[in-house]
Design an enzyme around this catalytic site. Structure first.
Site, PDB file in Angstrom:
ATOM      1  N   GLY A 633       0.236 -29.817 -24.210  1.00 37.70           N
ATOM      2  CA  GLY A 633       0.015 -28.958 -23.042  1.00 37.70           C
ATOM      3  C   GLY A 633      -0.180 -29.705 -21.746  1.00 37.70           C
ATOM      4  N   GLU A 634      -0.579 -30.959 -21.787  1.00 33.78           N
ATOM      5  CA  GLU A 634      -0.851 -31.705 -20.558  1.00 33.78           C
ATOM      6  C   GLU A 634       0.467 -32.095 -19.882  1.00 33.78           C
ATOM      7  OE1 GLU A 634      -3.451 -34.961 -21.307  1.00 33.78           O
ATOM      8  OE2 GLU A 634      -4.719 -33.798 -22.668  1.00 33.78           O
ATOM      9  N   SER A 635       0.440 -32.057 -18.559  1.00 33.88           N
ATOM     10  CA  SER A 635       1.663 -32.328 -17.805  1.00 33.88           C
ATOM     11  C   SER A 635       2.141 -33.766 -17.968  1.00 33.88           C
ATOM     12  CB  SER A 635       1.422 -32.033 -16.320  1.00 33.88           C
ATOM     13  OG  SER A 635       0.357 -32.848 -15.820  1.00 33.88           O
TER      14      SER A 635
END
Length: 1427
Positions: A633-635
């Site tokens: 989920g982290e960019s």
């Protein structure tokens, strides 16, 4: 070049016989026929208003009429053979009518009928002149048919006629001359009519559809006969578009002649692209038809499934509904093509590629259709493809079963019920193919990169067969499939398990598992170990995956320990593990790949390298990449993931993108667009212009093509990129990107392994499905109510048993037996009466019972713990009295059964009520009739009632069932059981019998114990060659019974007599165990006194029988000691002594079975009988005779030893025999003291015989001295003591006995005098003799001396002295004995009779006279004794 060869009668398509087909015999008849057809056309034209006037006016007649009339004039003038006549001459007028747009439907119809008639007469063949142009002309004319529509009915008739003519063209022998173009045109025209028929009558619809199917069949039936044109197509750079594809904007369909049928003609709504065909394409299309047209036609058929909206079928159609009928029609045509083309598709790469890609993808899509009919047709096509082309469809088959069959067959949606049943039926059809399951296992389950299709399908069948929630039909279908799989395995293992060396799963060193290859997939000796090794690696990888999901670090360490990853981790190995290992959590993979750790970043890039993005669109490649894991989920993590993807994509597909940065930016834009379009929280959606604007100048400073970006935009909008899989389903979904990836994998996948009827992998397969299979079949069997289902289950049980036995899977067989025994109803807690009737009425229970015992008889070698359950059933049958007597019998006592009331009677079939007596209380009986009588019995005071019809039927069924079980064979054939199984059977019997109790147990328990003991003994007797295996356990069991029993009972009786019977039967066969067997009989001696007394007579008879049957086999002293001990015990038993003595006589009579090893034992036993006062004195005398007669054996042994052995051995033998002889005379000495006069005196005579008739034995001198001391002198002293101390009542006529005893002394002494007189110890011996004679001179019998005895003793002494004198033994100052002998002799003699010295030693001249007197006196003494 891929066309049909023009050979008459070989490759031509045979016409199917039809009712209208007529073969005319000669030219005249053909001329008449054509004339009649001309007349028919002219007649119908004459009736038409437009043509009527023209017909009458010959000058202004139309060309159509003129040509017909001209043909009518010529038809009878042709003289040459008919095949040499150009067919155009007699067909052209009819074809002109068909082509003309001025003719109405009736006229065109008649003309078509005429052409059809000519074609069906077979006048056109390859020998006919100008046949090629003729066939082309016919096809062109008919496909260009034009007519004026007057009414719908006539239009349908014309369309039907067109179909008939076109089909007859393809069926004609001359059809091989048609070109690829013409065949495509024929099929095109027929499909147009099919299309048009949707608005017409049902008859036309069905006729058109049927014709279309027949055309496809005609065309593809030629596929096996044509050559390969793939190379020609490649050389010509052909990219032929489908000329028949009605749903493709790039189709060249419009180049073909159109069918313009006037106002009612087929609508030409097929678009074209305006492109001109390439010259090479046109050349191929003008060649005689073959592969080119088949490729185009098959492509067209596949394209029908691509987009059914282009078919032009409206929702109001009454024949072809878009949701079902159109796909069914297309699928039916495809199925026909595959059925006829068969394996020939594999020889043509274009056709094969269509099947592998386009067709199979559509099959998977339509397999998920809501229509059961479509699913059924799809499954039929896949089954055909499996038969013919499975070697080329490995991954496609995996996808079909994973995405369609597994999904459809186990859906829980109620609306899916019909499809569930269809899918299950299809799966059963596949399972009935002998090699299907084993090939799925070898190619998919044993492939690391594939799913476990075999295991999943088997679990599906097991689950549906046993699921209580499934409909009954699903139960039955799943059961059939499961049984088919099991029977397939059973058939293969029945052919013999091939000992291909099994590969070891444990790896000694690391090898990249994804690169492991087999050298030869056609050699079982290579591919079998390979796939099994690969299966083992797959299991290890799944175990590692499970650890990885919990803790990635520990999971990798585990794989390193098992050598599935290198000791020093490298990025490529870990990436391949994450890519190919099954069972990994996609979220864990995503987190691992998104980690910022340097090693994880390397793994991420190597992970991307495992994908093949060649020729893929960007969105398709991105979908495929993101489907392999759940993106983090982290960019920043997403950035790293997309960066690795972009780099790999640009390497393989650089056509539009100028660098990897452009690929990265565009990929990021696609992710943003996907989120924007499909996230419900985003209210303002991105437009196409927004997306294009966002991606300006990203391609190296330039814009990407607008069309390219627009296509990406719509693709994302219409089909979301799912980064998180649906939670509501576990089924595999075949997305377009996955299908493209599958097609890429097909290029590198391992070859498809084709198996045969031999059992290479069945051991591993069966080990996977055995337990769930047993559970499922048992569950169905338990709940089923139909006998056909019962039998199916029984077939399955027997197949499982066969496999388990052949593969030595004993645990599986034991589980099966346990499960089956529960279904017999014998272990239910019913009363006796209820159970017998219930068993007779319960078909299921009876079938289960027969199956249990069938398995026990066939596969007993591999039953271990299952014997306990089998014995539980047998014991219940025994308690019910349903077992035949032969169950516990053996070969020796079969004849005794009828006389043994305890054993019951063999099974019979008496159904009359006279055979069913009623009793008050049940008694022990193993006869079925008696048992049935008991269950029908009432109290004796109540009136008897007749058995009901139901009871009689149940009785009959029970009888038949028990007979079919062959329970006795389990024990009689136990000699063929393997050792381990035999031991388990014996142990089960011991456990079932229980431990014997000292107190009184229940009659039921005792009956069970007796029955088990009978079976145990029967097994022993049937396994005489392997008695060592069983003996110790059986002996201990019987010993426990004997030692714990204090009162007579059936159990101890069975134990004792069973032990005796074992010895009787086995001694002849196991001489090495003779001592062990006979030692066991010591248990008899340990019986409690009350028990021993009760069975003594029977025991003795059995011992006697044992001796008489096996005397020659008893050789050791230990064995004979046991026998003689048992016989000796009987000497004083009133009932048993006769049998015991009879056995002893058998042994000793004439020395028949006397041996050095048993001589003394037999003598002691004979002495026991001689001393016994049980019975008459004659038996004691007989016993003494046996003892004395045994001396002859000693003499014989000495003689044999001298003849056979050396001097030293003979001397040793003589010493041993001398010792035996001493024991013999000692035994006789004891009997000489018997109270009975006749016995006592006979014993003395026997003793004298034994002392005097052994010249050849030659006992040693010291032995003689010992004999005098312990035998003769002791006997004389004992007799003297008895004579002086006992009353006359106890010992009668002791005077006679003493006289005989003194004679014995005198005779023995005189006989031995020459040998002993020269010994130094002779003086002592002589003085002892004189001492006894002195005592006998002075003895008082009943208080007074016996004159007779004194006189006899004195005469004996005088005779001895004379003999000693004459022999030079007793001489004054003699060398022997010296003065001492002389003086001591006369010292004792003078005490007896002082006058004897003068009588014995008179003057010297009287010596000769004295010698004569001695001889005379001895004769007188003998006479006195005999008197």
């Amino acid at each position: 070049m891929g066309c049909l060869k023009l050979q008459t009668g070989i490759n031509a398509i045979e016409e199917e016989p039809e009712e209208s087909e007529v073969t005319l015999p000669n030219k005249a008849a053909l001329s008449c026929m054509i004339n009649s057809e001309i007349a028919a056309v002219l007649a119908i034209m004459r009736r038409n208003v437009r043509w009527g006037g023209r017909y009458m006016d010959d000058q202004s007649g139309h060309s159509l009429i003129q040509s017909l009339k001209a043909l009518r004039k010529q038809v009878f003038t042709w003289q040459q053979p008919w095949h040499s006549i150009n067919p155009v001459l007699y067909l052209q007028p009819f074809l002109d009518v068909i082509r003309s747009d001025e003719t109405g439907a009736p006229i065109t119809s008649v003309a078509l009928s005429s052409v059809y008639k000519i074609l069906t007469l077979r006048v056109l063949d390859l020998n006919t002149t100008n046949v090629e142009d003729t066939m082309h002309l016919v096809v062109d004319a008919v496909t260009s048919c034009r007519f004026e529509v007057t009414d719908p009915a006539s239009e349908e008739v014309v369309l039907t006629k067109i179909l008939q003519v076109l089909l007859s063209c393809m069926r004609s022998k001359a059809s091989v001359v048609l070109s690829n173009q013409h065949v495509c045109t024929i099929l095109h025209t027929c499909f147009q009519i099919v299309h048009q028929a949707t608005t017409k009558g049902e008859l036309l619809q069905r006729t058109a559809a049927h014709t279309m199917r027949e055309l496809v069949r005609c065309i593809f039936s030629q596929l096996p006969k044509v050559g390969n044109v793939d190379q020609a197509l490649v050389d010509g750079h052909s990219s032929m578009k489908s000329e028949l594809n009605t749903g493709n904007a790039n189709s060249e369909y419009n180049q073909l002649p159109a069918v313009d049928l006037g106002a009612g003609a087929v609508d030409e709504n097929v678009p074209g692209d305006g492109k001109e065909a390439k010259p090479h394409d046109l050349y191929l299309m003008t060649e005689p038809y073959g592969i080119p047209c088949m490729v185009e036609i098959f492509h067209f058929l596949c394209s029908l499934l691509n987009d059914l909206d282009h078919v032009g079928i409206g929702p109001g159609s009454n024949a072809l509904a878009i949701d079902e009928d159109a796909p069914l029609f297309a699928l039916g045509l495809i199925n026909s093509a595959i059925e006829l083309g068969g394996a020939s598709f594999v020889r043509h790469s274009r056709l094969l590629n269509l099947i592998q890609d386009e067709l199979f993808h559509n099959l998977i899509v339509f397999g998920l259709s809501p229509s059961p009919l479509i699913l059924s047709m799809v499954c039929s096509i896949v089954l055909n493809l499996y038969h013919h082309l499975r070697m080329e469809l490995k991954l496609q088959l995996e996808a079909f079963f994973s995405c369609v069959i597994l999904r459809m067959a186990q859906s829980s949606d109620e609306a899916y019920d019909q499809r569930q049943e269809v899918a299950m039926e299809a799966l059963v059809d596949f399972c009935r193919q002998k090699t299907f399951m084993v090939e799925m296992f070898a190619n998919l389950d044993c492939d690391i990169t594939c799913s476990n299709v075999f295991e999943d399908l088997a679990n599906l069948l097991s689950k549906n067969a046993s699921s209580l929630d499934s409909p009954l039909s699903m139960h039955i279908h799943a059961l059939d499939g499961l049984i088919a799989v099991i029977q397939g395995i059973a058939e293969r293992v029945g052919n013999g398990f091939l000992g291909v060396e099994q590969a070891s799963v444990s790896l000694e060193e690391y090898t990249p598992f994804w690169r492991v290859k087999c050298d030869n997939y056609g050699d079982p000796n290579q591919w079998v170990p390979f796939v099994l090794r690969r299966k083992g690696i797959k299991k290890e990888l799944m175990a590692g995956a499970a650890h990885f999901n919990r803790d990635p670090k520990k999971g990798l360490e585990l794989l390193q320990r098992r050598h599935l990853l290198p000791g020093k981790l490298d990025a490529q190995s870990v990436a391949c593990f994450l890519r190919y290992a099954a069972g990994l959590d996609k979220k864990v993979i995503g987190d691992f790949l998104g980690n910022h750790d340097e090693f994880c970043v390397q793994v991420l890039h190597e992970f991307a390298q495992t994908f093949d993005f060649q020729d893929m669109n960007l969105d398709t490649a991105l979908r495929l990449f993101l489907e392999a894991f759940i993106p983090p989920g982290e960019s920043q993590k997403i950035h790293r993931v997309l960066e690795a993807f972009s780099e790999r994509y640009y390497e393989q597909s650089p056509q539009i993108l100028v660098n990897k940065d452009a690929a990265f930016v565009l990929s990021y834009s696609i992710i943003m667009l996907n989120t924007d379009q499909h996230n419900v929280q985003v209210k303002k959606k991105m437009t196409e212009e927004d997306f294009i604007r966002m991606n300006r100048q990203i391609n190296g400073g330039n814009d990407l093509p607008r069309e390219f970006l627009s296509e990406l935009y719509h693709s994302i909008c219409n089909n979301e990129i799912r980064t998180i899989p649906k939670q509501e389903t576990d089924f595999v979904e075949m997305t377009p990107s996955k299908w493209i990836d599958l097609m890429h994998k097909c290029k590198n996948t391992a070859p498809y392994i084709v198996t045969d009827s031999r059992a290479y992998l069945d051991h591993d397969m069966f080990a996977i499905i055995a337990h769930p299979t047993i559970c499922s079949i048992s569950e169905v069997f338990h709940h089923a109510e139909d006998e056909e289902v019962y039998q199916t289950c029984i077939d399955g049980f027997l197949a499982v048993a066969k496999i388990s036995a052949c593969l030595h899977l004993k645990d599986v067989l034991n589980d099966l037996v346990t499960s089956l025994c529960k279904s017999t109803a014998l272990l239910n807690s019913f009363s006796v009466e209820e159970l017998v009737l219930a068993f007779g009425d319960d078909t299921k229970a009876r079938m289960a019972t027969v199956t249990v015992f069938t398995i026990a008889n066939r596969y007993g070698d591999y039953i271990n713990s299952g014997w306990r359950d089998i014995l539980a059933c047998i014991l219940r049958l025994h308690k019910l009295g349903l077992l035949p007597a032969r169950v516990t019998s053996d070969a020796a006592n079969d004849s005794e059964l009828s006389a043994d009331p305890v054993q019951g009677k063999p099974l019979t079939n008496p159904l009359s009520t006279t055979h069913l007596p009623f009793m008050g209380t049940p008694r022990r009986s193993s006869g079925l009739t008696a048992r049935f009588s008991q269950l029908l019995s009432f109290d004796t005071e109540e009136p008897r009632s007749q058995p009901t019809e139901q009871q009689l039927v149940a009785h009959q069924c029970t009888l038949q069932t028990i007979q079919e079980c062959n329970i006795d064979s389990i024990f009689t054939e136990s000699k063929f059981l393997q050792a381990e199984s035999l031991l388990q059977l014996a142990q089960a019997l011991r456990l079932a019998a229980g431990r014997p109790q000292k107190g009184a147990g229940s009659p039921e328990d005792e009956d069970t114990a007796v029955f088990c003991l009978e079976l145990l003994i029967a097994i022993m007797l049937h396994n005489r060659d392997r008695i060592v295996l069983l003996w110790q356990d059986v002996y201990e069991h019987i010993a426990n019974i004997v030692q714990s029993t204090v009162m007579p009972c059936a159990l101890v009786e069975k134990g004792v007599f069973g032990l005796l019977r074992i010895c009787q039967r086995l001694l002849p066969y196991k001489e090495t165990l003779a001592d062990e067997l006979l030692r066991s009989l010591h248990l008899v001696l340990k019986l409690d006194a009350r028990v021993a007394d009760a069975y003594c007579e029977q025991i003795t008879r059995e011992v006697s029988r044992l001796v008489k049957a096996n005397a020659t086999h008893i050789r050791s002293q230990m064995g004979w000691r046991t026998i003689t001990s048992l016989l000796s015990v009987t000497a004083r038993h009133p009932e048993a002594s006769d049998a015991g003595f009879d056995a002893l006589v058998f042994i000793m009579a004439e020395g028949a079975y006397l041996l050095p090893s048993n001589f003394i034992l037999c003598i002691d036993a004979a002495r026991q009988f001689a001393e016994s006062r049980v019975g008459q004195a004659d038996r004691s005398i007989h016993a003494l005779d046996l003892m004395s007669g045994s001396v002859s054996c000693l003499v014989k042994w000495v003689r044999e030893a001298k003849e056979a052995a050396g001097e030293e051995d003979a001397k040793k033998m003589s010493q041993d025999i001398g010792d035996i002889w001493l024991r013999l005379v000692q035994a006789l000495r004891k009997v000489c003291l018997d109270q009975r006069e006749e016995v006592r005196n006979h014993a003395l005579s026997s003793l004298q015989k034994c002392l005097t008739e052994i010249e050849e034995v030659h006992p040693a001198h010291n032995l003689w001295f010992q004999c005098f001391d312990v035998v003769i002198f002791t006997m004389l002293d004992d007799l003297l003591e008895i004579a002086q101390g006992q009353s006359h009542k106890d010992y009668s006529n002791m005077e006679g006995t003493l006289t005989i005893a003194m004679k014995l002394l005198s005779k023995v002494f005189l006989q031995l005098l020459p040998e002993l007189s020269h010994l130094t110890t002779f003086c002592r011996l002589w003085l002892c003799v004189l001492s006894r004679m002195e005592k006998y001179m002075k003895v008082k019998i009943r208080g007074k001396r016996s004159d007779k005895l004194q006189e006899f003793v004195l005469e004996l002494l005088k005779n001895i002295l004379l003999v000693m004198k004459n022999g030079g033994v007793l001489v004054q100052r003699s060398a022997v004995g010296g003065d001492s002998l002389w003086e001591l002799t006369w010292l004792h003699v003078n005490n007896i009779s002082p006058s004897l010295q003068s009588e014995v030693f008179p003057s010297a001249g009287d010596d000769e006279t004295a010698s004569t007197l001695v001889k005379q006196w001895l004769q007188q003494v003998d006479g006195m004794i005999s008197t």
